[in-house]
Design an enzyme around this catalytic site. Structure first.
Site, mmCIF file in Angstrom:
data_model
loop_
_atom_site.group_PDB
_atom_site.id
_atom_site.type_symbol
_atom_site.label_atom_id
_atom_site.label_comp_id
_atom_site.label_asym_id
_atom_site.label_seq_id
_atom_site.Cartn_x
_atom_site.Cartn_y
_atom_site.Cartn_z
ATOM 1 N N HIS A 377 0.712 -1.214 0.143
ATOM 2 C CA HIS A 377 -0.125 -0.047 -0.023
ATOM 3 C C HIS A 377 0.988 1.341 0.120
ATOM 4 O O HIS A 377 1.809 1.400 0.697
ATOM 5 C CB HIS A 377 -0.770 0.244 1.244
ATOM 6 N N GLU A 448 -8.864 6.995 -5.227
ATOM 7 C CA GLU A 448 -8.959 8.283 -5.390
ATOM 8 C C GLU A 448 -8.098 8.239 -6.858
ATOM 9 O O GLU A 448 -7.176 9.144 -7.029
ATOM 10 C CB GLU A 448 -8.208 9.183 -4.694
ATOM 11 N N GLU A 472 -16.262 2.076 2.336
ATOM 12 C CA GLU A 472 -15.662 2.890 3.229
ATOM 13 C C GLU A 472 -16.655 4.030 4.015
ATOM 14 O O GLU A 472 -16.591 4.354 5.183
ATOM 15 C CB GLU A 472 -14.333 3.390 3.405
HETATM 16 C C1 NOJ Z 1 -8.701 6.211 1.240
HETATM 17 C C2 NOJ Z 1 -9.164 4.771 0.596
HETATM 18 O O1 NOJ Z 1 -10.053 4.607 -0.326
HETATM 19 C C3 NOJ Z 1 -9.019 3.699 1.654
HETATM 20 O O2 NOJ Z 1 -9.213 2.554 0.996
HETATM 21 C C4 NOJ Z 1 -7.671 3.806 2.426
HETATM 22 O O3 NOJ Z 1 -7.877 2.892 3.359
HETATM 23 C C5 NOJ Z 1 -7.314 5.143 2.892
HETATM 24 N N1 NOJ Z 1 -7.516 6.062 1.711
HETATM 25 C C6 NOJ Z 1 -6.084 5.330 3.601
HETATM 26 O O4 NOJ Z 1 -5.219 5.253 2.527
#
Ligand code: NOJ
Length: 666
Positions: A377, A448, A472
């Protein structure tokens, strides 16, 4: 007053009504769709019909520049060529293995009638499911560097149709709930823009092969005419380039049903074939991860007593993944940079230094011993310069640790606090990341992101993206989370652009850790999302504890992520959708059907199954009194023998769904 009004609303029609200097019509291979190109007083116009019905009325084409005179009129035709193409190609992974690329082409070279005699080339491809066209500004001695101030492309719709849209130029990029309004009520909107036409057709306006150009948004100019609005650089210029300059394709997909849009592959067809020689390392995957725990405040990304991405926790996730047949585990919050208000302040992420409690060598060794892949990540906080400075070493670092895929994140209103994500600056950056990742044999999943435009055909390592409100939002959004209709809109809007990493599979729907939030679906609907929302990377997003002992988990373990064939059986945008997909590696079929806040009863015709064969249908349906608000966990799981001649009566609860696997008995 009334006369004055009519004069202006009928203006676009009057363009084609006067004697055009030139006119040419070409039909799609089966004749269903036709495109007309005209020059009216030197101004280039195109229009589109489906079986004689107007879809796009004569609409303008051309450019305005900062540095040279406009290229939008005073043209004559220098040459016209027509040709046709018919080839079937195979997706390395996807919602459909074989894709037919069958179109007729019109290639028009225009030249200015004045002294400059500058040239503009427009290429139209006409498919049975729509039209794509692009501009090429050829290399020529009167045009060198190019600064586009405006692309004049218009889409003159035939009526004041309804559009499903999200607003452009917003701080949360594409992460908004879709609105349905009349075209006349529309603000500047992102594409894909889905239009329900008054004549009964369904249209999607989007673009394909967005490469080194600004992305297209659209706004209503006048009457029912939408106009292209390119996302500018901070200095206001839309696109910097030089001749020869090739634009992305402007796409108009046309279908008789909403499902026809979902299964149209026109955007992919308008991208270049795969550019990578070896793609054996690119694999669809079902994954779990240290992720939802942070969104519900069980864990933190930052160091401290609740730090999620620790060696110990990773081993627990790896064990769970191995025991339950998952392919991979995602780790967020493993590297330095999370310990401040990273999304707001100037702190910068470090992509090669793990936190001390994340022993990357030990974790990857342990994962390999259990045949589980680790998904890396990189959250950038939209600090692109910092990321580009480290990208090369960051990708090599992952490769060194045998990590073959990475989720990228670009939280932040503007890139480097200055540029829109979807302007040419962002387009260049995302492209650079995709190509460099491919070089390092890394698959990517971009959150994003820039909207997808089919580049996955050329770079299949660009596997998935977010680009809409995902799961989320149910964990922390202050507006009540995604309403039940949200997932019935996505397959006809966002997902027309490409696969979405929505992250389904939340079982603890009431989210006890978050008293003011809940997931607005039933449990059965969470299962159905694995079929309805296509992605080659599907997460089982909940924490492992919430899956243990729940019989509904067997559907997530069983459902494939790579498909031979996809069909949308029924669909009404914002109300319901029923999708069936055939597994790429067996004769099994899977069905997902979901509804909005209304419960529904209907019959599913099973004629998609192979005639003469019997299947065991394992049915995960909403329980008797299931309801997304009061009783979301009620689920009934049962088996039935069925064949293609059968009809299955089903009942979906409010906010509910149904998921079914069909496996041949013999
Ligand atoms: C936004 C992302 O959509 C999410 O999946 C991620 O956990 C957070 N940013 C932190 O990077």
């Amino acid at each position: 007053m009334r006369k004055f009004f009519y004069f202006f609303t009928l203006l676009p029609l009057s363009f084609s009504a006067c004697n055009p200097d030139f006119s040419k019509v070409i039909d799609s291979p089966s004749g269903k769709v036709s495109l007309q190109f005209e020059l009216a007083d030197g101004v280039p116009l195109y229009s589109v019909k489906k079986q004689g019905i107007n879809v796009i009325l004569p609409s303008k084409l051309g450019f305005e520049f900062n540095n040279i005179p406009a290229l939008d009129g005073n043209f004559k035709v220098a040459s016209v060529n027509t040709s046709s193409f018919d080839q079937t190609w195979e997706q390395p992974w996807g919602e459909q293995r074989q894709i037919r690329n069958n179109y007729t082409q019109l290639d028009v070279m225009l030249v200015e009638k004045n002294n400059l005699q500058r040239k503009l080339n427009i290429i139209f491809k006409v498919y049975d499911d729509g039209v794509g066209f692009r501009y090429i500004i050829p290399e020529q001695h009167n045009i060198g560097s190019i600064e586009i101030a405006d692309e004049k492309t218009e889409f003159a719709l035939a009526g004041n149709d309804s559009a499903w849209w999200i607003g452009a130029y917003q701080p949360e990029r594409y992460e908004y709930l879709y609105k349905k309004t009349a075209i006349s009520e529309m603000d500047t909107a992102h594409t894909p823009l889905t239009i329900e036409c008054l004549n009964g057709l369904f249209v999607s306006v989007h673009e394909a092969n967005l490469t080194d150009y600004a992305s297209m948004t659209v706004y209503r100019k006048e009457g029912n005419t939408l106009k292209c609005d390119l996302v500018p650089w901070a200095d206001g210029t839309k696109v910097y380039g030089k001749a020869p300059l090739t634009t992305p394709w402007r796409t108009i997909q046309i279908a008789e049903t909403p499902g026809g849009l979902n299964t149209s592959y026109l955007v992919l067809n308008l991208n270049d074939p795969c550019a990578l020689n070896d793609i054996s390392w690119i694999k669809p995957a079902k994954y779990i991860g240290i992720w939802w725990g942070m969104h519900i405040d069980k864990y933190t990304w930052a160091q401290g007593p609740k730090h999620g991405a620790t060696t110990k926790n990773m081993k627990y996730y790896i064990d769970f993944a191995a025991e339950n047949g998952f392919d991979a585990v995602l780790a967020e919050g493993w590297n330095y940079g999370w310990d401040t208000q990273w999304w707001a302040d100037t702190s910068l992420f470090d992509y090669t230094t793990p936190y001390p409690d994340f022993d990357i060598a030990e974790i990857t060794r342990y994962a390999a011993s259990k045949k589980i892949a680790i998904i890396g990540h990189h959250e950038t906080g939209s600090k692109v310069k910092n990321y580009e400075n480290q990208m090369d070493s960051a990708y090599k670092f992952y490769r060194h640790h045998n990590i073959g895929s990475v989720k990228l994140g670009y939280v932040g209103h503007k890139m480097d606090r200055k540029e829109w994500h979807h302007g040419q600056f962002g387009v260049r950056h995302y492209r650079k990341a995709t190509e460099l990742a491919a070089k390092n044999h890394l698959a990517i999943n971009i959150h994003e992101p820039i909207k997808q435009t089919g580049l996955r055909r050329t770079f299949p390592n660009l596997m998935a993206a977010e680009g809409a409100r995902g799961q989320e939002y149910n964990a922390w959004s202050t507006d009540g989370g995604n309403p039940p209709e949200h997932e019935t809109i996505l397959p006809f809007t966002r997902i027309l652009a490409g696969p979405m990493d929505f992250t389904p599979g939340i079982f603890n729907i009431s989210i006890p850790e978050k008293p003011y939030n809940q997931v607005n679906t039933t449990l059965a609907k969470q299962l159905a999302l694995y079929v309805v929302l296509y992605s080659p990377l599907q997460m089982a997003a909940d924490i492992p504890e919430n899956y243990t002992g729940n019989p509904a988990f067997s559907f997530i373990k069983d459902v494939p992520v790579d498909w031979e064939e996809t069909r949308v059986l029924y669909g009404k945008i914002g109300d319901y959708i029923t999708t069936v997909r055939k597994d790429k590696y067996s004769d099994n079929w899977y069905l997902g059907s979901i509804t909005d806040e209304n419960s529904r009863e209907f019959d599913i015709v099973l004629s998609f199954l192979e005639p003469g064969r019997k299947y065991t249908a394992t049915i995960y349906a909403d329980g008797q009194n299931a309801h997304y608000q009061g009783n979301p966990l009620s689920i009934s799981i049962n088996k039935q023998i069925v064949g293609s001649e059968n009809v299955l009566p089903v009942k979906l609860a409010a906010g509910g769904g149904i998921a079914i696997s069909f496996k041949p008995v013999n």
